[in-house]
Scaffold this active site. Sequence first.
Site, short mmCIF file in Angstrom:
data_model
loop_
_atom_site.label_atom_id
_atom_site.label_comp_id
_atom_site.label_asym_id
_atom_site.label_seq_id
_atom_site.Cartn_x
_atom_site.Cartn_y
_atom_site.Cartn_z
N TRP A 75 40.54 31.32 49.11
CA TRP A 75 39.32 32.05 48.71
C TRP A 75 39.53 32.84 47.44
O TRP A 75 38.62 32.97 46.62
CB TRP A 75 38.81 32.93 49.85
CG TRP A 75 38.31 32.11 50.99
CD1 TRP A 75 38.83 32.03 52.25
CD2 TRP A 75 37.19 31.20 50.97
NE1 TRP A 75 38.11 31.15 53.01
CE2 TRP A 75 37.11 30.62 52.27
CE3 TRP A 75 36.26 30.82 50.00
CZ2 TRP A 75 36.12 29.68 52.61
CZ3 TRP A 75 35.27 29.88 50.34
CH2 TRP A 75 35.22 29.33 51.63
N ASP B 71 37.27 41.31 48.49
CA ASP B 71 36.52 40.41 49.35
C ASP B 71 37.03 40.64 50.77
O ASP B 71 38.15 40.28 51.10
CB ASP B 71 36.76 38.96 48.91
CG ASP B 71 36.14 37.92 49.86
OD1 ASP B 71 35.52 38.32 50.86
OD2 ASP B 71 36.28 36.71 49.58
N LYS C 104 31.00 36.37 59.75
CA LYS C 104 32.19 36.51 60.59
C LYS C 104 32.12 37.82 61.38
O LYS C 104 32.19 37.82 62.60
CB LYS C 104 33.44 36.47 59.73
CG LYS C 104 33.52 35.20 58.87
CD LYS C 104 34.57 35.31 57.81
CE LYS C 104 34.40 34.26 56.73
NZ LYS C 104 34.53 32.89 57.19
#
Length: 369
Positions: free
Chosen positions: A105, A175, A199
């Site tokens: 990511w 993030d 999530k």
Amino acid sequence: LNARERLLSFGAGPARWPEEVVERAAAGLRPAAAGGLSVLELSHRSETYGRIQERVREQLRRLLAVPDSHEVLLLPGGATMQFALVPLNLRRGDEPVDIVLTGRWSEKAAEHAAATGPVRVAASGREDGYRAVPPTDAWRTGADAAYLHVTTNNTIAGTRLADVPETLPAPLVGDASSEILACPLPVERFGLLYAGAQKCLGPAGLAVVIVRRDLLDRAPESVPAMLRYRSHAEARSLFNTPPTALVWLMGLMLGWIEEQGGAAEMHRRTRERARIVYEALDAHPDVYAPVADPRCRSLTNVVFLLRDPEGEERFLAAAEREGMVGLRGHRSVGGLRASMYTGMPVEGAVRLAEFLERFARDPGGAGGR
Ligand SMILES: Cc1ncc(COP(=O)(O)O)c(C=O)c1O
């Protein structure tokens, strides 16, 4: 649904929702719940919707202890949209963006930032297969950087940044998609912190962006208004028609989290779930190989391999027979992964640990009951 039909998802996201929240969502869609209109039909300019959205922003502020210096934005497009928007908004001219590479990511964050200007690698865990997060004292960054980006929890590699630096020469951007609210985060140390919601906060397709107000002025005029954080901050996240149903759903999830005891209770459950599952894995080093460096283990994404990779399909099938799904590892790492966010009950971790124990005793057999 009876317990057999209701599967327990360990998927990385969209992730498991608490039963009560699913029930409330179903009931809340009915017109009677919002005074004759379904919540799906509410105008985003209506008072009723305005209250729903403001409440969500206040809940986020409270739960995440967001200081007054920071704005809370609700934006469509998930976390990937932020990979694109953060550099567009925070980079002045051709300032470099510094990125700590900690997994797939963060590579994507770097690729998106590179599309609109220079990028420097501040530190990289790539050579080590992303098993560890580079220690903060090894990060090379400078005041000439627009910002320094780090992924606080690496969903795929299963690692976590345990210590967020207090001061850095450039604003810190994080993030936190796969740990926001599940794990403690010092929001005040970030110039900007963002997370896709699917999530830890509920629905997919929505991101929470917490940004220090002084950074809102950085975006140049060449960035179209829709892509500027400032537009959304000034319009209180009603710059255009927001994803109203997703915002409402997030509110249900956050309301449930507050009822359960808020952030402190979420953090306690996260630590407990992680402890239970890692202990079960560590008890059988001949069968299981957790991937992350023990100093950097994620508390929400437990990534592990079987010493005998041939057993994987058997493992997954046996787990599914017991109602546990979503345990297949990310395609780039392989192996297995148990993702456990805010919506995962501690009993879910206990069930998984019991299964791990049974499978370890009979890895060649069915593994299950
Ligand atoms: C750490 C992290 N960042 C970004 C993303 C991308 O999120 P989205 O699919 O919402 O754009 C994910 C998704 O799994 C993630 O785990």
